[in-house]
Motif scaffolding. Sequence first.
Motif, PDB file in Angstrom:
ATOM      1  N   THR A   1      46.889  35.937  37.577  1.00  0.00           N
ATOM      2  CA  THR A   1      46.089  36.692  36.713  1.00  0.00           C
ATOM      3  C   THR A   1      44.694  37.308  37.046  1.00  0.00           C
ATOM      4  O   THR A   1      44.317  36.631  38.191  1.00  0.00           O
ATOM      5  N   ARG A   2      44.123  38.114  36.555  1.00  0.00           N
ATOM      6  CA  ARG A   2      42.649  38.567  36.951  1.00  0.00           C
ATOM      7  C   ARG A   2      42.098  37.177  36.817  1.00  0.00           C
ATOM      8  O   ARG A   2      41.121  37.166  37.852  1.00  0.00           O
ATOM      9  N   GLY A   3      41.916  36.584  35.995  1.00  0.00           N
ATOM     10  CA  GLY A   3      40.981  35.352  35.919  1.00  0.00           C
ATOM     11  C   GLY A   3      41.127  34.417  36.833  1.00  0.00           C
ATOM     12  O   GLY A   3      40.171  33.907  37.429  1.00  0.00           O
TER      13      GLY A   3
ATOM     14  N   THR B   1      33.314  33.741  32.893  1.00  0.00           N
ATOM     15  CA  THR B   1      34.585  33.752  33.611  1.00  0.00           C
ATOM     16  C   THR B   1      35.113  35.344  33.072  1.00  0.00           C
ATOM     17  O   THR B   1      34.512  35.983  32.019  1.00  0.00           O
ATOM     18  N   CYS B   2      36.341  35.650  33.512  1.00  0.00           N
ATOM     19  CA  CYS B   2      36.675  36.726  33.065  1.00  0.00           C
ATOM     20  C   CYS B   2      37.241  36.758  31.649  1.00  0.00           C
ATOM     21  O   CYS B   2      37.134  37.854  31.024  1.00  0.00           O
ATOM     22  N   GLU B   3      37.794  35.660  31.403  1.00  0.00           N
ATOM     23  CA  GLU B   3      38.202  35.416  30.026  1.00  0.00           C
ATOM     24  C   GLU B   3      37.062  35.434  28.831  1.00  0.00           C
ATOM     25  O   GLU B   3      37.129  36.000  27.943  1.00  0.00           O
TER      26      GLU B   3
ATOM     27  N   ALA C   1      36.767  44.663  38.082  1.00  0.00           N
ATOM     28  CA  ALA C   1      37.895  44.953  36.949  1.00  0.00           C
ATOM     29  C   ALA C   1      37.125  44.727  35.547  1.00  0.00           C
ATOM     30  O   ALA C   1      37.237  45.860  34.758  1.00  0.00           O
ATOM     31  N   CYS C   2      36.320  43.938  35.268  1.00  0.00           N
ATOM     32  CA  CYS C   2      35.820  43.665  34.077  1.00  0.00           C
ATOM     33  C   CYS C   2      34.429  44.657  34.031  1.00  0.00           C
ATOM     34  O   CYS C   2      34.066  44.991  32.837  1.00  0.00           O
ATOM     35  N   ALA C   3      33.905  44.954  35.066  1.00  0.00           N
ATOM     36  CA  ALA C   3      32.761  46.087  35.243  1.00  0.00           C
ATOM     37  C   ALA C   3      33.470  47.264  34.681  1.00  0.00           C
ATOM     38  O   ALA C   3      32.819  48.115  33.859  1.00  0.00           O
TER      39      ALA C   3
END
Lengths: 229, 84
Positions: A200-202, B22-24, B59-61
């Motif tokens: 996953t991305r995370g 974190t991404c989450e 990615a989050c950006a």
Amino acid sequence: MVVGTQSRYGRESASGPGPAVAVAPPHLDGEARRWVQRLRAGADGHEEAVRELHALLLKAARFEVGRQHARRPQFSPAERDDLAQQSADDALVAVLAKLDGFRGASRFETWAYKFALLEAGVAVRRHAWRGREVQLDPEAWGEVAARLQGPDDDAQMRELIAAVQHAIGAELSPRQREVLVAITLEDVPIDVLAERLETTRGALYKSLHDARAKLRGALALQGFEVGAR
Amino acid sequence: MSGPTREDRLERLLGSPGPELTCEECFEQLDRYVELELADAQADEHVPGMRAHLRGCPACAEDHEALHALLAATDAPAAERPEG
Ligand SMILES: [Zn+2]
């Protein structure tokens, strides 16, 4: 095809299937509460609400596909439409599954949009990389210094780059090296890499984050000042 | 060819110190953060660690940029929110 939707959005709310009867979430303001109530299975106006939500998600997905396409033209109109539709469909499933996780910290529409934008962004990046091989070369890290060097580097910069190169070899696991090089030097999108590595991305980002921290730590020990400018 | 500069590359390679979501967590807070940004309401104070994550995670950006652009293009939602 949705792979790992749940993990892509993080924690699932521990709600289970839940009652079909709409219970008004007390913490939501009027408009948001109306959305959530109507979207519950079996609620009055459920189908209409789902249609409205889908329209909202489709608008967001089209926006993102269009934005990406404007930046880097790569799709036919039919492909753009397909990507947007598919993203909206996937986002609809995700939003309905996550409904109990909506706490009203933003407008409901804003909250819903982010699911469609995520789906669309990931879909566009994966589409763009379709058929492109992602090279995970265990030796590629050896070229990091060569990639970073510039013709007019001063001694200090040359030293820093050499130290970075050395730290990558000394501090990181082979997997961390591969992930670091792919994401930060080869510009492989994290979502594309995650798909290829079946993670996953995370999880990938965490591995990148840990690798960076190790490198900074090693450089700091040698007296280099790295980090926030 | 204008790619990232070497300084960009170094920063991407090394990231930056300090606390970071974190991404989450980033996805969880993204809607609130962007509404705060558009309302000029100290988004970074309300959501610490977000800015650092957006700098570190391409990615989050992208997701952040997309939501920001979409909301800015549609209306000014945060400003209309009732207090409380
Ligand atoms: Zn992220």
